[in-house]
Design an enzyme around this catalytic site. Sequence first.
Site, mmCIF file in Angstrom:
data_model
loop_
_atom_site.group_PDB
_atom_site.id
_atom_site.type_symbol
_atom_site.label_atom_id
_atom_site.label_comp_id
_atom_site.label_asym_id
_atom_site.label_seq_id
_atom_site.Cartn_x
_atom_site.Cartn_y
_atom_site.Cartn_z
ATOM 1 C CE1 TYR A 146 -3.351 -2.831 0.749
ATOM 2 C CE2 TYR A 146 -4.599 -0.837 1.144
ATOM 3 C CZ TYR A 146 -4.557 -2.192 0.891
ATOM 4 O OH TYR A 146 -5.724 -2.898 0.796
ATOM 5 C CG ASP A 252 -7.788 -5.059 1.586
ATOM 6 O OD1 ASP A 252 -8.749 -4.586 2.211
ATOM 7 O OD2 ASP A 252 -7.738 -5.093 0.334
ATOM 8 C CG ASP A 256 -13.186 -7.449 2.145
ATOM 9 O OD1 ASP A 256 -12.948 -6.679 3.098
ATOM 10 O OD2 ASP A 256 -13.688 -7.072 1.073
HETATM 11 C C1 IPM Z 1 -10.203 -1.676 4.021
HETATM 12 C C2 IPM Z 1 -10.547 -1.115 2.677
HETATM 13 C C3 IPM Z 1 -9.424 -0.167 2.244
HETATM 14 C C4 IPM Z 1 -8.128 -0.953 2.207
HETATM 15 C C5 IPM Z 1 -9.701 0.534 0.907
HETATM 16 C C6 IPM Z 1 -10.984 1.321 0.943
HETATM 17 C C7 IPM Z 1 -8.552 1.410 0.467
HETATM 18 O O1 IPM Z 1 -10.732 -2.126 1.749
HETATM 19 O O2 IPM Z 1 -10.079 -0.885 4.982
HETATM 20 O O3 IPM Z 1 -10.076 -2.898 4.132
HETATM 21 O O4 IPM Z 1 -7.815 -1.570 1.171
HETATM 22 O O5 IPM Z 1 -7.423 -0.956 3.190
HETATM 23 MG MG MG Z 2 -10.648 -4.040 2.569
#
Ligand code: IPM
Ligand code: MG
Length: 367
Positions: A146, A252, A256
Amino acid sequence: MTSYKIALLDGDGIGPEIMTEAVKVLELVGERNEINFELIHGSFGANAYFEQGHAFPEQTKALCDEADAILKGPIGLSHEESKKIPLDMQPERGALLPLRRRYNTFANFRPVFLPKGLAHFSPLKPSIIGAGIDFIIIRELVGGLYFGAKHTGVNEQGKRFVNESLEYDEEQIARIARVAFETSMKRKKVLHNIHKSNVLQSSVLWNEVLGEISQEFPEVEVRHILVDAAATYLCLNPGQFDVMVMENMFGDILSDQAGGILGSLGLMPSACIGPEKAYYEPSHGSAPDIAGQSIANPYSMIGSVAMMLEMSFSMEKEAKNCWHAMQSVFSQGYSTPDLSQPGAEVKMIDTQSFGDLVVSELAQLAC
Ligand code: IPM
Ligand code: MG
């Protein structure tokens, strides 16, 4: 009277709706503990770009600098709408990552917890859910791909190329490892270290440093697991996990997936902690498709308030009360349209009514 200033960044899409419910909770907690929560809204995200020309305006930065804690709603637009904003001002690049960088919020706590009343909502079979799903992902939040160097261009063969680097130094790894071990000490003392050291040099260093830090925490059992295998086990046997630690990009993706095994990212609050400042946010996006319809559940936003009460203001009891109040509402059979399945026997209510029920449950719990 104790006074805390909280910056409220409502965000985009469903952000303002779920923020309104979180504010109700904060107001009750403030009132009954004689704490003056000074709540100040700041614009942040795509709405800020359209209104003020910047996704993270100077005024919002000043507000956040002064605040004792920041509560942030989800940001972002649909893929199509995003194209109306220049790349560097899109809310992810123009607001969220700068917020993380500004306050060096390296430790991201993402609890993965399935409320009892929502067991039917998980896509996993009851035999796999077993006694329940209850673990926490600790994601490094300000390093790795990132924030590494990025470079695009055209190579000698005339082909477009891109180069982005995954960067960590030992200090960055050590500090997140310590957070993970400390968290493990407060829970079951089993830490899953997620890595990809069969391919990535960054994971080799990660594991090495984590191994060194583990010496400080001899009581914690460390289990090493490759990130791809961890993805499988999240579906096959989530009950084995208690605390999981990983670098930014792995975190990340797996967080999810963790939301997926609960049934929705709407059940994922989070805390992002830096050395001096912390902010709290739902882990999900702004859900523009359901914005303004009052069907989004405020769980992740109220859960983020609970994390703020505990981690920024040491109000453990009230934090527990918030979780408890939300669980009770689900257990009584209430839910919002976004957190229910066709055919399930649910008393369907809207965003505001869910927030009101949480507040009235909370009011009955001793502080
Ligand atoms: C998260 C989100 C963010 C990330 C995005 C919105 C940039 O997906 O907080 O997990 O990738 O960190
Ligand atoms: Mg995310």
